[in-house]
Design a protein around this motif. Structure first.
Motif, PDB file in Angstrom:
ATOM      1  N   GLY A  86       2.457   9.520   3.966  1.00  0.00           N
ATOM      2  CA  GLY A  86       0.909   9.935   3.460  1.00  0.00           C
ATOM      3  C   GLY A  86       1.003   9.635   2.069  1.00  0.00           C
ATOM      4  N   GLU A  87       2.046   9.961   1.021  1.00  0.00           N
ATOM      5  CA  GLU A  87       1.905  10.060  -0.435  1.00  0.00           C
ATOM      6  C   GLU A  87       2.240   8.453  -0.579  1.00  0.00           C
ATOM      7  OE1 GLU A  87       4.723  13.416  -0.995  1.00  0.00           O
ATOM      8  OE2 GLU A  87       5.501  11.628  -2.011  1.00  0.00           O
ATOM      9  N   ASP A  88       2.159   7.399   0.249  1.00  0.00           N
ATOM     10  CA  ASP A  88       2.669   6.005  -0.065  1.00  0.00           C
ATOM     11  C   ASP A  88       1.821   5.292  -1.428  1.00  0.00           C
ATOM     12  OD1 ASP A  88       2.537   3.145   1.458  1.00  0.00           O
ATOM     13  OD2 ASP A  88       3.867   3.915   0.340  1.00  0.00           O
ATOM     14  N   ASP A  89       2.560   4.693  -2.201  1.00  0.00           N
ATOM     15  CA  ASP A  89       1.858   4.369  -3.298  1.00  0.00           C
ATOM     16  C   ASP A  89       1.594   2.885  -3.393  1.00  0.00           C
ATOM     17  OD1 ASP A  89       5.137   4.047  -5.178  1.00  0.00           O
ATOM     18  OD2 ASP A  89       4.337   3.463  -3.277  1.00  0.00           O
ATOM     19  N   VAL A  90       1.629   2.355  -2.097  1.00  0.00           N
ATOM     20  CA  VAL A  90       0.979   0.918  -2.202  1.00  0.00           C
ATOM     21  C   VAL A  90      -0.342   0.989  -1.162  1.00  0.00           C
ATOM     22  CG1 VAL A  90       1.254  -1.027  -0.967  1.00  0.00           C
ATOM     23  CG2 VAL A  90       3.432  -0.290  -1.627  1.00  0.00           C
ATOM     24  N   ILE A  91      -1.376   0.559  -2.122  1.00  0.00           N
ATOM     25  CA  ILE A  91      -2.694   0.909  -1.680  1.00  0.00           C
ATOM     26  C   ILE A  91      -3.189   0.153  -0.364  1.00  0.00           C
ATOM     27  CG2 ILE A  91      -5.106   0.860  -2.119  1.00  0.00           C
ATOM     28  CD1 ILE A  91      -4.726   0.859  -5.028  1.00  0.00           C
ATOM     29  N   THR A  92      -2.292  -1.037  -0.329  1.00  0.00           N
ATOM     30  CA  THR A  92      -2.640  -1.909   1.048  1.00  0.00           C
ATOM     31  C   THR A  92      -1.901  -1.659   2.056  1.00  0.00           C
ATOM     32  OG1 THR A  92      -1.288  -3.759   0.043  1.00  0.00           O
ATOM     33  CG2 THR A  92      -3.728  -3.693  -0.209  1.00  0.00           C
ATOM     34  N   SER A  93      -1.080  -0.456   2.053  1.00  0.00           N
ATOM     35  CA  SER A  93      -0.121  -0.316   3.176  1.00  0.00           C
ATOM     36  C   SER A  93      -0.616  -0.190   4.525  1.00  0.00           C
ATOM     37  CB  SER A  93       0.872   0.822   2.951  1.00  0.00           C
ATOM     38  OG  SER A  93       0.458   1.934   2.886  1.00  0.00           O
ATOM     39  N   PRO A  94      -2.077   0.385   4.693  1.00  0.00           N
ATOM     40  CA  PRO A  94      -2.447   0.625   5.958  1.00  0.00           C
ATOM     41  C   PRO A  94      -2.645  -0.814   6.400  1.00  0.00           C
ATOM     42  CG  PRO A  94      -3.651   1.963   4.435  1.00  0.00           C
ATOM     43  CD  PRO A  94      -2.684   1.255   3.698  1.00  0.00           C
ATOM     44  N   TYR A  95      -3.236  -1.813   5.632  1.00  0.00           N
ATOM     45  CA  TYR A  95      -3.657  -3.047   6.210  1.00  0.00           C
ATOM     46  C   TYR A  95      -2.307  -3.857   6.693  1.00  0.00           C
ATOM     47  CZ  TYR A  95      -7.989  -3.206   4.139  1.00  0.00           C
ATOM     48  OH  TYR A  95      -9.484  -2.965   3.797  1.00  0.00           O
ATOM     49  N   ASN A  96      -1.108  -3.850   5.786  1.00  0.00           N
ATOM     50  CA  ASN A  96       0.200  -4.097   6.044  1.00  0.00           C
ATOM     51  C   ASN A  96       0.712  -3.717   7.353  1.00  0.00           C
ATOM     52  OD1 ASN A  96      -0.221  -5.777   3.818  1.00  0.00           O
ATOM     53  ND2 ASN A  96       0.882  -4.375   2.481  1.00  0.00           N
ATOM     54  N   SER A  97       0.469  -2.307   7.500  1.00  0.00           N
ATOM     55  CA  SER A  97       1.291  -1.897   8.810  1.00  0.00           C
ATOM     56  C   SER A  97       0.430  -1.908  10.050  1.00  0.00           C
ATOM     57  CB  SER A  97       1.212  -0.291   8.364  1.00  0.00           C
ATOM     58  OG  SER A  97       1.872   0.227   7.306  1.00  0.00           O
ATOM     59  N   MET A  98      -0.861  -2.108   9.808  1.00  0.00           N
ATOM     60  CA  MET A  98      -1.507  -2.401  11.019  1.00  0.00           C
ATOM     61  C   MET A  98      -1.315  -3.741  11.484  1.00  0.00           C
ATOM     62  SD  MET A  98      -3.830  -1.521  13.439  1.00  0.00           S
ATOM     63  CE  MET A  98      -5.098  -0.099  12.642  1.00  0.00           C
ATOM     64  N   LEU A  99      -1.346  -4.675  10.581  1.00  0.00           N
ATOM     65  CA  LEU A  99      -0.930  -6.463  10.981  1.00  0.00           C
ATOM     66  C   LEU A  99       0.361  -6.215  11.765  1.00  0.00           C
ATOM     67  CD1 LEU A  99      -2.645  -7.654   7.941  1.00  0.00           C
ATOM     68  CD2 LEU A  99      -3.643  -8.336  10.278  1.00  0.00           C
ATOM     69  N   ALA A 100       1.260  -5.651  10.869  1.00  0.00           N
ATOM     70  CA  ALA A 100       2.591  -5.647  11.491  1.00  0.00           C
ATOM     71  C   ALA A 100       2.864  -5.027  12.857  1.00  0.00           C
ATOM     72  CB  ALA A 100       3.670  -4.850  10.673  1.00  0.00           C
ATOM     73  N   MET A 101       1.983  -3.943  13.088  1.00  0.00           N
ATOM     74  CA  MET A 101       2.032  -3.178  14.443  1.00  0.00           C
ATOM     75  C   MET A 101       1.738  -4.280  15.644  1.00  0.00           C
ATOM     76  SD  MET A 101       2.872  -0.093  14.925  1.00  0.00           S
ATOM     77  CE  MET A 101       2.157   0.155  16.387  1.00  0.00           C
TER      78      MET A 101
END
Lengths: 408, 475
Positions: free
Chosen positions: B181-196
């Protein structure tokens, strides 16, 4: 006559070791409770059946060890060699690097054909060492991938190549509650294939043996070693030499044939079980005495109530199906020689309805899983299609129905 | 015996990887006292005579000369890999098995996947082929990476497709660190979604981890160690988090301790394949038993015990506690509560002095409180390995294919949607060649489909099991 044993997979190899160990220990047991000449005849008969001899006198088990990964075979070979009393043949084992992954299809369709020549050659070599071959004892589990799938494949091959020899499959029925998640699939595929190619299926249920360890032998922390030793004890009490008939004092020469003749009257009914009396921990043994009447009464009780643990009444026609006379259905094998330190012991091998319920449960669970198509992709990947599953279900439902109808 | 190759990608992947190799060496050193290169060690290490130049140095038996990890280290910036190569483990890695760049991926999945993917494809293939050639019988690739960044996430998942095409028969087990939740990388949702999407399509098995859970576990251990509540001394080396050989302690977050947990996970996963036991479980059995349908290959893991007490004779009540803990939500390596969700399958991998009766007793005890899907009521896979982990007398790794993994995915989807709706930072991705909006929408539908599968399974939770009528035969 000799019996060649084929041990398949982790279970088959672990149990196989305990069986040979039990047979050897019993035949060299000092408390035979009979004359020296009797003892020597017994030993010679046991040896002819299960061991061949090497130059330096160390007996070699008449066995072929097969597994698709090396750990268990290595352990088994070294355990036998370390005992110093008997061992496995140096070149009697076949091993690969990567296991069957609990996948019956992989064991049957991939490993089977790929290693057919090598495995059958090993078996042939062992057969050639026998003066006369009685048949094969194949030890395997149903739940995994190698024992079950490759075991079914090897049994089929044995039927093709040695059509005159008898085959008995010693099958380990897994615990009801998971050792392997796909165990029900593997079990129905195994049973249906073996029903077509084997002569008799001698079945041991892990749950039953576990109860023996817990309740009769009072073992607190039960390990697979304990379970395998009880199993080996039961098998030993069936396969060790007995007199060939009433009034005879010669040891029978065709144990497998005699077993089949007595126990498998009809090819639709091949499932056999063993019950064995007495079974107790080492400590209690010293304080017990037995009478035959007591033992046999207990054994009959176990047969009727389907209890696993624990006479003349065996001739009661009510026990048997209507198309068999008690005199054909029941036979007694004896020897004066005591088995494995028990002053008196008795084993009962029966072909009865006792396995209907467990079989029905396995088929039911496998059917439910099959209906949801879960895990099927793992099998179709290696050539076992839905039709193969359906064929297996059909055959086994037939077997269940046949056994259920015995009462009529 | 088979071999496995570990591919560590990105900063997170390499740091975890480093802990893994340190632990693996110590574990084998403890078991293999005679320093003979045996099959157990060969599953993760090569034995090399370093005096021989070139490729001829591999030795297959005999005494251990120099152990080289079967690893490929990939990072698009040099910092982490350089630190490893200067640290105490430098001799364990083959310098030819590294792929590095200078500029980094800028926390951008597209850079990692598309740019570096195509740039380094040949090199990657070459290193992989090399490591495969060194294996007698290669069974599994372990990929370690994080989902939230650029390299681990983008290049790490690019790798999966390469592995699938080049080595279709070798399993691909992926250890993925999901953003908390408190991840400091702003674009992590994009990265995670594409990786998923890549994980859905190209991985055989995924072990999701998240930092928050690891951190909570560490805090719990600290609390227990410091409170002295239990009275007896706790062996310091027996902490599942202890690490003597990892490099540099960080102060803000106890990353070393956290990485050690993941390292332990991987070691325990492979222990039954490497060492002997009364009921072995190979890696191919994990996939066979725990993946009922190809898409549902996400396994929630938990490790117990987290530490052992000085008293070596474990009474069975403590042993039973180990089993109970494995199902509590505090011991899971992602934020999940398996007890209140639906099990599709469960594996218990036990190490040490535990016998089949202990295992069965605990399964019987815990079964009533767990919900299994109707067609897999007894969905347990078990294994017993006789060799315990270093410092412990016994341990348990539980792998669950359970719908409790759904909330992680739903949250990921929500975070993604919040960003995507505003089209924030999207241009960084779209300006990369090969990236289009459809990449995002496809990834989203892939994840939604997965969530839907879990929803359907959950819906069956409250329904009574309806058995299909059996075949009827004429007698």
């Amino acid at each position: 006559m000799s019996i060649v044993t084929v041990q398949l997979g982790q279970c088959g190899n672990q149990i196989g070791f305990e069986v040979f160990d039990a047979l050897f220990s019993d035949s060299h047991c000092p408390q035979g409770l009979c004359s020296k000449r009797e003892n020597e005849a017994y030993q010679a008969s046991c040896k002819e059946r299960f061991f061949s001899e090497e130059e330096n006198g160390v007996p070699i088990a008449r066995a072929v060890l097969v597994d698709m990964e090396p750990k268990v075979i290595n352990q088994t070979l070294s355990k036998a060699a370390h005992s110093g009393r008997w061992k496995y043949g140096q070149h009697s084992c076949f091993c690969q690097k990567q296991g069957s992954g609990n996948n019956w299809a992989y064991g049957y369709s991939v490993h089977g054909p790929r290693h057919e020549e090598s495995i059958m050659n090993l078996i042939q070599k062992e057969v050639e060492k026998c003066d006369s071959l009685n048949g094969f004892l194949i030890i395997m589990s149903m739940a995994g991938g190698t024992g079950s799938g490759l075991g079914a494949f090897v049994t089929q091959n044995l039927q093709d190549r040695y059509s005159n020899s008898l085959k008995m499959n010693q099958i380990i029925w897994p615990y009801g509650t998971g050792e392997v998640i796909v165990q029900n699939y593997n079990s129905i595929l195994t049973l249906s294939h073996l029903y077509r190619s084997s002569d008799a299926l001698l079945i041991h249920e892990n749950d039953a043996v576990h109860k023996i360890c817990a309740k009769l032998m009072n073992i607190k922390q039960i390990s697979f070693r304990d379970i395998n030793q009880v199993l080996a004890h039961q098998l030993g009490s069936v396969f060790q030499p007995t007199y060939s008939g009433e009034g005879s004092f010669h040891y029978r020469r065709n144990p497998l044939g005699d077993l089949m003749e007595n126990l498998v009257p009809h090819p639709e009914f091949k499932m056999l079980g063993v019950r064995n009396i007495p079974q107790m921990s080492e400590n209690s043994l010293a304080y017990s005495t037995f009478t035959w009447a007591g033992l046999l009464k207990h054994l009959r009780q176990m047969l009727i109530s389907n209890a696993k643990m624990e006479e003349g009444a065996f001739k009661d026609p009510a026990l048997y199906t209507s198309w068999l006379e008690p005199v054909h259905a029941f036979s007694v094998w004896k020897t004066q020689r005591a088995f494995s330190k028990y002053e008196k012991s008795a084993a009962l091998v029966s072909n009865s309805q006792f396995l209907v319920k467990p079989l029905d449960m396995i088929v039911g669970k496998a059917w439910n899983m099959f209906a949801s198509k879960a895990y099927i992709h793992q099998y179709t990947k290696f050539g076992i299609e839905e039709e193969d599953f359906l064929d297996s279900f059909t055959l086994l439902e037939q077997v269940i129905a046949s056994y259920c109808n015995l009462g009529f | 015996m088979t071999q496995s190759v570990v591919i560590q990608v990105g900063q997170c992947g390499n740091q975890i990887g480093c802990c893994f190799w340190d632990l693996a060496l110590r574990e084998h050193a403890a078991v293999n006292q005679k320093a003979i290169y045996d099959e157990a060690i060969s599953s993760f290490f090569r034995n090399v005579d370093t005096r021989v130049v070139g490729d001829g140095g591999s030795i297959s038996k005999g005494k251990i000369r120099s152990l080289k990890a079967r690893a490929v280290l990939i990072d698009m910036e040099e910092g982490v890999v350089n630190e490893i190569l200067q640290g105490p483990l430098r001799d364990v890695f083959d310098s030819k098995q590294l792929i590095t760049d200078i500029s980094g991926s800028g926390n951008n999945w597209a850079v990692g996947h598309k740019v570096f993917g195509s740039l380094y494809q040949e090199q990657i293939l070459e290193k992989l082929r090399k490591s495969a050639e060194h294996c007698d019988c290669l069974q599994c690739f372990f990929v370690i990476h994080s989902m939230g960044g650029g390299t681990g996430s983008g290049l790490g998942t690019f790798l999966l497709k390469v592995l699938e095409d080049e080595f279709p028969e070798v399993y691909r087990f992926v250890t993925s660190v999901y953003p908390s939740g408190e991840d400091d990388v702003i674009t992590s949702p994009y990265n995670s979604m594409l990786a998923m999407k890549e994980l859905n399509e190209h991985a055989d098995c995924v072990l999701p981890i998240d930092n928050q859970s690891l951190f909570d576990i560490i805090s719990k251990i600290d609390l227990m160690v410091n409170s002295g509540k239990l009275g007896t001394a706790i062996k310091p080396k027996s902490l599942v988090t202890s690490s003597a050989g990892a490099f540099k302690k960080r102060q803000e977050k106890p990353f070393d301790a956290m990485n050690n947990i993941v390292a332990n996970l991987l070691l325990n996963l492979t222990s039954s394949a490497r060492f002997e036991g009364s009921l072995n479980m190979d890696l191919n059995e994990i996939s066979m038993n725990l993946v009922p349908f190809p898409q549902l290959h996400y396994l929630v893991s938990s490790l117990t015990p987290l530490y052992t007490l000085a008293d070596v004779n474990i009474p069975s009540r403590r042993l039973d506690q180990m089993f109970s803990d494995a199902f509590s939500k505090d011991h899971q390596l992602i934020q999940a509560d398996p007890k209140h969700s639906l099990y599709l399958a469960c594996a218990l991998m036990v190490r040490g002095n535990v016998q089949i009766s202990d295992l069965r007793r605990n399964i019987e005890r815990l079964k009533p409180s767990l919900r299994f899907v109707s067609w897999n009521q007894e969905g347990w896979k078990t294994s017993l390995c006789s060799v315990p982990p270093v410092g412990h007398s016994h341990s348990l790794l539980a792998l669950a294919n359970n719908t409790c993994v759904k909330p992680t995915f739903i949250e990921l989807r929500e975070r993604f949607t919040r960003l995507y709706k505003k089209r924030a930072h999207l241009h960084h991705y779209l300006q990369i060649e090969g990236m289009e909006e459809s990449c995002f929408t496809e990834a989203m539908s892939s994840l939604s489909a997965l969530i839907q599968e879990y929803n359907q399974l959950d819906a069956t939770k409250s329904m009574p099991a309806e058995d299909l009528p059996r075949l009827r035969v004429a007698v």
